[in-house]
Design a protein around this motif. Structure first.
Motif, PDB file in Angstrom:
ATOM      1  N   UNK A  12       0.852  -1.148  -0.147  1.00  0.00           N
ATOM      2  CA  UNK A  12       0.014  -0.037  -0.046  1.00  0.00           C
ATOM      3  C   UNK A  12       0.882   1.342  -0.020  1.00  0.00           C
ATOM      4  N   UNK A  13       2.250   1.170  -0.480  1.00  0.00           N
ATOM      5  CA  UNK A  13       2.938   2.271  -0.109  1.00  0.00           C
ATOM      6  C   UNK A  13       3.037   3.344  -1.465  1.00  0.00           C
ATOM      7  N   UNK A  14       2.311   2.674  -2.541  1.00  0.00           N
ATOM      8  CA  UNK A  14       2.095   3.553  -3.901  1.00  0.00           C
ATOM      9  C   UNK A  14       1.081   3.017  -4.332  1.00  0.00           C
ATOM     10  N   UNK A  15       0.686   3.640  -5.677  1.00  0.00           N
ATOM     11  CA  UNK A  15      -0.239   3.077  -6.609  1.00  0.00           C
ATOM     12  C   UNK A  15       0.079   1.971  -7.268  1.00  0.00           C
ATOM     13  N   UNK A  16       1.278   1.508  -7.349  1.00  0.00           N
ATOM     14  CA  UNK A  16       1.580   0.230  -8.010  1.00  0.00           C
ATOM     15  C   UNK A  16       1.988  -0.872  -7.127  1.00  0.00           C
ATOM     16  N   UNK A  17       1.701  -0.844  -6.160  1.00  0.00           N
ATOM     17  CA  UNK A  17       1.595  -1.971  -4.877  1.00  0.00           C
ATOM     18  C   UNK A  17       0.377  -2.421  -4.600  1.00  0.00           C
ATOM     19  N   UNK A  18       0.106  -3.645  -3.843  1.00  0.00           N
ATOM     20  CA  UNK A  18      -0.927  -4.024  -3.596  1.00  0.00           C
ATOM     21  C   UNK A  18      -1.586  -2.971  -2.774  1.00  0.00           C
ATOM     22  N   UNK A  48       9.907 -13.860 -10.317  1.00  0.00           N
ATOM     23  CA  UNK A  48       9.016 -14.363 -11.310  1.00  0.00           C
ATOM     24  C   UNK A  48       7.928 -13.397 -10.980  1.00  0.00           C
ATOM     25  N   UNK A  49       6.739 -13.250 -12.120  1.00  0.00           N
ATOM     26  CA  UNK A  49       5.695 -12.700 -11.955  1.00  0.00           C
ATOM     27  C   UNK A  49       4.803 -12.972 -10.662  1.00  0.00           C
ATOM     28  N   UNK A  50       4.422 -12.089  -9.833  1.00  0.00           N
ATOM     29  CA  UNK A  50       3.414 -12.533  -8.594  1.00  0.00           C
ATOM     30  C   UNK A  50       2.634 -13.573  -9.007  1.00  0.00           C
ATOM     31  N   UNK A  51       2.413 -14.744  -8.296  1.00  0.00           N
ATOM     32  CA  UNK A  51       1.565 -15.805  -8.302  1.00  0.00           C
ATOM     33  C   UNK A  51       0.202 -15.434  -8.403  1.00  0.00           C
ATOM     34  N   UNK A  52      -0.194 -14.524  -7.073  1.00  0.00           N
ATOM     35  CA  UNK A  52      -1.804 -14.149  -7.101  1.00  0.00           C
ATOM     36  C   UNK A  52      -2.075 -13.250  -8.231  1.00  0.00           C
ATOM     37  N   UNK A  61      -4.617  -7.514  -5.663  1.00  0.00           N
ATOM     38  CA  UNK A  61      -3.284  -8.119  -5.918  1.00  0.00           C
ATOM     39  C   UNK A  61      -2.344  -7.273  -6.053  1.00  0.00           C
ATOM     40  N   UNK A  62      -1.082  -7.838  -6.127  1.00  0.00           N
ATOM     41  CA  UNK A  62      -0.010  -7.022  -6.110  1.00  0.00           C
ATOM     42  C   UNK A  62       0.676  -7.145  -7.657  1.00  0.00           C
ATOM     43  N   UNK A  63       0.614  -6.353  -8.610  1.00  0.00           N
ATOM     44  CA  UNK A  63       0.711  -6.756 -10.105  1.00  0.00           C
ATOM     45  C   UNK A  63       2.254  -6.906 -10.080  1.00  0.00           C
ATOM     46  N   UNK A  78       6.101  -7.347  -7.633  1.00  0.00           N
ATOM     47  CA  UNK A  78       6.606  -7.339  -6.314  1.00  0.00           C
ATOM     48  C   UNK A  78       7.806  -6.442  -6.310  1.00  0.00           C
ATOM     49  N   UNK A  79       8.330  -6.389  -7.348  1.00  0.00           N
ATOM     50  CA  UNK A  79       9.910  -5.839  -7.704  1.00  0.00           C
ATOM     51  C   UNK A  79      10.290  -4.572  -6.758  1.00  0.00           C
ATOM     52  N   UNK A  80       9.321  -3.504  -6.662  1.00  0.00           N
ATOM     53  CA  UNK A  80       9.836  -2.373  -5.913  1.00  0.00           C
ATOM     54  C   UNK A  80       9.911  -2.599  -4.352  1.00  0.00           C
ATOM     55  N   UNK A  81       8.935  -3.432  -3.968  1.00  0.00           N
ATOM     56  CA  UNK A  81       8.833  -3.991  -2.347  1.00  0.00           C
ATOM     57  C   UNK A  81       9.980  -4.979  -2.405  1.00  0.00           C
ATOM     58  N   UNK A  82      10.500  -5.819  -3.541  1.00  0.00           N
ATOM     59  CA  UNK A  82      11.752  -6.575  -2.999  1.00  0.00           C
ATOM     60  C   UNK A  82      12.954  -6.014  -3.078  1.00  0.00           C
ATOM     61  N   UNK A  83      13.274  -4.633  -3.422  1.00  0.00           N
ATOM     62  CA  UNK A  83      14.594  -3.889  -3.266  1.00  0.00           C
ATOM     63  C   UNK A  83      14.796  -4.151  -1.716  1.00  0.00           C
TER      64      UNK A  83
END
Lengths: 362, 362, 362, 362
Positions: free
Chosen positions: D50-56, D301-305, D328-330, D332-337
């Motif tokens: 929920x930290x930005x418009x591109x995360x879940x 990999x692309x998020x499974x959900x 769903x989180x389209x 995960x990369x930004x949060x994976x950093x």
């Protein structure tokens, strides 16, 4: 370092006497074990201060919360985190402890090692740390009981020079819990209680010996060489605060016998099982359980915290005197019983899982 | 499992009594330590059978070979593998052992655990396994000496009921080695030797107590909670064959004192160091060394191998009798001294490296 | 430190390129496994130098000796020590290595870390260290095969830009061993061999990719969180000399798909088993095996040892040039195949024992 | 098992997606490190949904509480326990998860392994588990910075086929944090954001590559053989959810070069330091840091959900379909950093302490 114990059933404790709380994370618990906070609380209540007139009057509920690893009453196989909040009412009693090293406590060695210490209530070296062990031990006991009907029972064998007569092969938890000193020899227990009360009134403290038996231990637990069952148990109980000695089976007294007197002869019992006539081995041969009862003893020194005046030094290197104020625990033995049981159960559970694997044991 | 000991200074032993050989791999040894096979052999010779008239007459040279980890006389920081070949002359004495379980030996428990066992000479449960420990201990001792002038000295304190008078604060290796029983109390040593010889002639065996002291231990070694120094030492020595009990400092006797009698008061010595007046703590407080001498005792039962006839069972579950033939070791205590020293040195070295790191300590 | 791998099936390797020898101690091997030196030698022969015209011409027999842990052809459950003697003929080729750091080798970093190094043949950083891994892997493979008919097969997938076409689901050991480059695509293999020979003649070297498949993996191996099966495998293979990358299942290419393209849909097969239609997960989901084939790839850089002249520095900090003399291995890939297989087998065996225990698995 | 990571700087995480909370216990943190909850919260905020418009869109504060190990703003050297409460509002979205296995999730494998699972929000396999890692990583980063001015910086290198141009030797945290996708190439970042948004609207998901650099790494970290620095890092990042591949230095691309092209030649820099001209080794040679920047990449990999309909099965073994509802989180990369940074920092900190010891490093 050094806050983790066990190999397959592995616990990590955390927490200081004062601060957010104390607790434990248990990794490797088999899945699908039914467990409730109440079962854990039962053991914590046996450990907690203020439980009777002969323990420290400090009152703490020590209520535990299971944070993870249990779902709809059953373990998940994932880490079980258990938290007990500290009441956190910083006592004025402890102010001196910021500067004066209490004799035979860990204040000076913590400072030597870390250069810093939470001096409130002894910080990490407080016996409150054992809350996590006892909570984990409650789960280990449940596993042992479910898998093998194995039971671990400890009791006070001796207070100072008052030694009870107890048969480790038949003693029950009910007998242990039938009096506040946890010595199943009722007559001796009364004299122990009297001695503890009298010692407490004098501001002094006493120690003694806890004996512990594990019954229905499957044959074959324990590893040869370094992880012998008695070696792991020795480490487990010698890591408890105030412990100064350990014996398995015949122990130090066994050194007074000759080989022919000491050896446990074998026979075949009515079920065709290989058994030993005597049990001076204490249920372990070559580091591996032989199916006989495991019997051990742990010596606990008199509690270091006393109200009598003692010579000491400050953290600035000046000589001074210290007299413990307020409450103190004249004898830790009754509360040490569940601690010893917990440590023995943790070792046995760990070796049970080494033998069967985490997910195949239940 | 369970053939590895230590965390940063980590040893793994291997080998059965009969077969290719026994040995050890030491991982974590600091680089650039000067070490020779002769220094290791010195300790192996103190451990080996047949070294005197009071040990087992079995003659083995136990000559060690350093396979790796040392280059041009110095350690590389890589694993040091040390091998001692078995002479491999399978004795006829052992034939019965293939089927009859020797009382108070590990034959039956190994079979229960593994369903297979090298019955020749006790296989993995033979005391030959300790060759690897003693070899590794020789290196640990060298490190401790180089880093901190720390010395670990063990000696026979008691044989059966014959107890020597020894001052752990001043005893020297020369005094220990001045007689074959390794008791620095010369008068008592003579009586011990006589008792062992007499017992051996009767085909029986006796045990006793080894005391061990570590001097010049830096403050701050040991970890709070589970890896307390006394807990790790307890595990170390309780993993030795035939050990049945462990004490640190005041030990079991300390439970007869009150807190004011037992506590070690602090003072400031002439160098401004914080010291304790007494040393009932045995050099460790809260699991951490306080700079005083570490003093401990280990109880060894009478050797299980005797020549007297005993009742036992076969691996087929039939009752029978067994009488040890040929040679036997009437008292393991003199040979246990270097084993205890090795285990204590291994623990101290491990904790020294935890404190300083492998490559920064020398 | 760092010379031990595994948790329940635990190996410790030792030895430098030159010196007494190299080897391994395996702790935790299940008892009663039939194993012979010949089975171990088979894998060592796949690893050894000089096995074909495209590997280093250095000829070494690498004959192994089992020192312990096996009795009458069966494992005892005790440590298995395996030793391979070095031929110890110190080559003149290595004299420069005492002072000049070979580019992209470990000479400089060992000196930085330890301040000392056995410079003969690369010492501990030599690929000879993998002898112990491959020997232990042979035993791990045997266990996997006995317990679950599980097979681990590796092969050369790519040499430089020459990529073979291989079906991991059907490839056999015979196909892998049918040519000296260990690429089951025969046509591509010929081109690979030609490229390696040509590169070798130029004094240069090349790398590539080894692919490895594990088939018949039971469901449920692997631990969530840190000890995920792919994480342990990644560590295992990334600890091999010259490895620079690791992929599981779809790997880096999988990042070019969208979720709907990448996800492995479930179905029920004819035996009622839950299966996945595709296998982009590579046989592991959430760190735990799902019963599909585990498929992984490892990137190996071109061998650092070449005969071309390179700029470098001495251990005295002076710039210089170095040109490798004599023999060199133009491509490590064919010999890396048994190394990758061994590491994968070790991880799977370790997790199998975590699931079943050491003594219950066979 | 498997919930503990590290040897001297050792973390244990606990907690499921739903239930009391998630957290971590850190054992081995050096004493006297100044640390605040705010410093930890900074990293948790980079990780939280929920930290930005591109995360879940799921909003969780993920506020952390330090339960132990810190006193008056400084670490004690004792375990640091950190707890983040779950908001515990059980979502209706998850009801289907009780019976239907989500493709490429861990639902089926957890059931296969444990026979039980907390299906709410993925239970233990939820990415919420990484909260504990990121919290511990914040402390590891602080230690690295204090001891060596070492900094660990990760960023999004590629989303699907959109690859940014970033110089790992100069990139700053500020550049990484300057946009919500955490790709320091601003122009590329915009296209990445657009692609993620578009993919999310379609109910699908995408993956990519995180690159991470560690600068100012002291020479000599890492252990030869199994605990090579790159091996430990590989395990660390391959234990993150959704990771499918790992590269160090030249990685897979390096296999296309020849030895003379790939080797890093040495030179002496203006300070007399031994340096390498190129850095295809990625800062590590022979498993040991050489002082150059450590550079690595992780494939996610692309998020499974996803919200698209997929074929799957139930835990009763029946085929069915599943369409993810709600959020769903389209990507995960930004949060994976911050997750990758945390894991790399944990490994480096662990090896730093192996080199220096816990109490001597600061």
């Amino acid at each position: 370092m050094g806050n983790t114990f066990g190999h397959l059933f592995r616990i990590t404790t955390f927490g200081e006497s004062h601060g957010g709380g104390v607790g434990v994370v248990i990794d490797g618990c088999p899945p699908q074990l039914e467990i409730t906070a109440a079962e854990i609380q039962f053991e914590l209540d046996r450990r907690r201060p203020g439980q009777s007139k002969i323990t420290t009057p400090r009152k703490e509920a020590d209520t535990c919360e299971i944070l993870s690893g249990v779902f709809e009453g059953k373990t998940l196989g994932t880490p079980i985190a258990i938290l007990v909040r500290n009441k956190d009412t910083r006592s004025q009693d402890y102010d001196e402890m910021a500067v004066k090293y209490r004799p035979s406590h860990a204040d000076a060695t913590y400072d030597a090692k870390y250069g810093i210490r939470n001096w409130q209530g002894g910080g990490r070296s407080s016996a409150r740390e054992t809350i996590g062990r006892v909570a984990a031990g409650a789960i280990a006991k449940k596993i042992l009981q479910q898998v093998a009907n194995l039971e671990v029972i400890g009791y006070v064998k001796r207070i100072k020079d008052l030694e009870g007569i107890v048969d480790p092969n038949t003693v029950t938890l009910e007998q242990v819990e039938s009096n506040i000193v946890r010595c199943p020899d009722a007559e001796c227990a009364n004299r122990m209680i009297e001695l503890i009360e009298q010692t407490g009134r004098q501001g002094d403290s006493i120690g003694g010996v806890v004996e512990c038996v594990a019954r229905n231990v499957p044959k074959g637990l324990g590893e040869p060489v370094f992880d012998k069952l008695e070696a792991d148990i020795a480490k487990a109980v010698m890591s408890l605060p105030a412990s100064k000695g350990f014996e398995i089976g015949s122990g130090f007294a066994g050194t007074l016998l000759t080989g022919i007197e000491h050896n446990d002869e074998f026979y075949i019992d009515e079920n065709g099982e290989i058994r030993t006539v005597t049990n001076r081995s204490g249920g372990i041969q070559g580091g591996i359980s032989n199916g006989e009862n495991i019997i051990l003893r742990v010596a606990f020194k008199p509690t270091a915290t006393i109200r009598k005046e003692q010579k000491t030094v400050t953290n600035e290197g000046e000589e001074t005197v210290l007299a413990g104020k307020g409450r103190h625990d004249p004898c830790v033995l009754p509360r040490a019983v569940p601690m010893v049981e917990a440590m023995v159960a943790l070792v046995l559970c760990d070796h049970l899982l080494r033998h069967h694997g985490q997910c195949k044991v239940l």
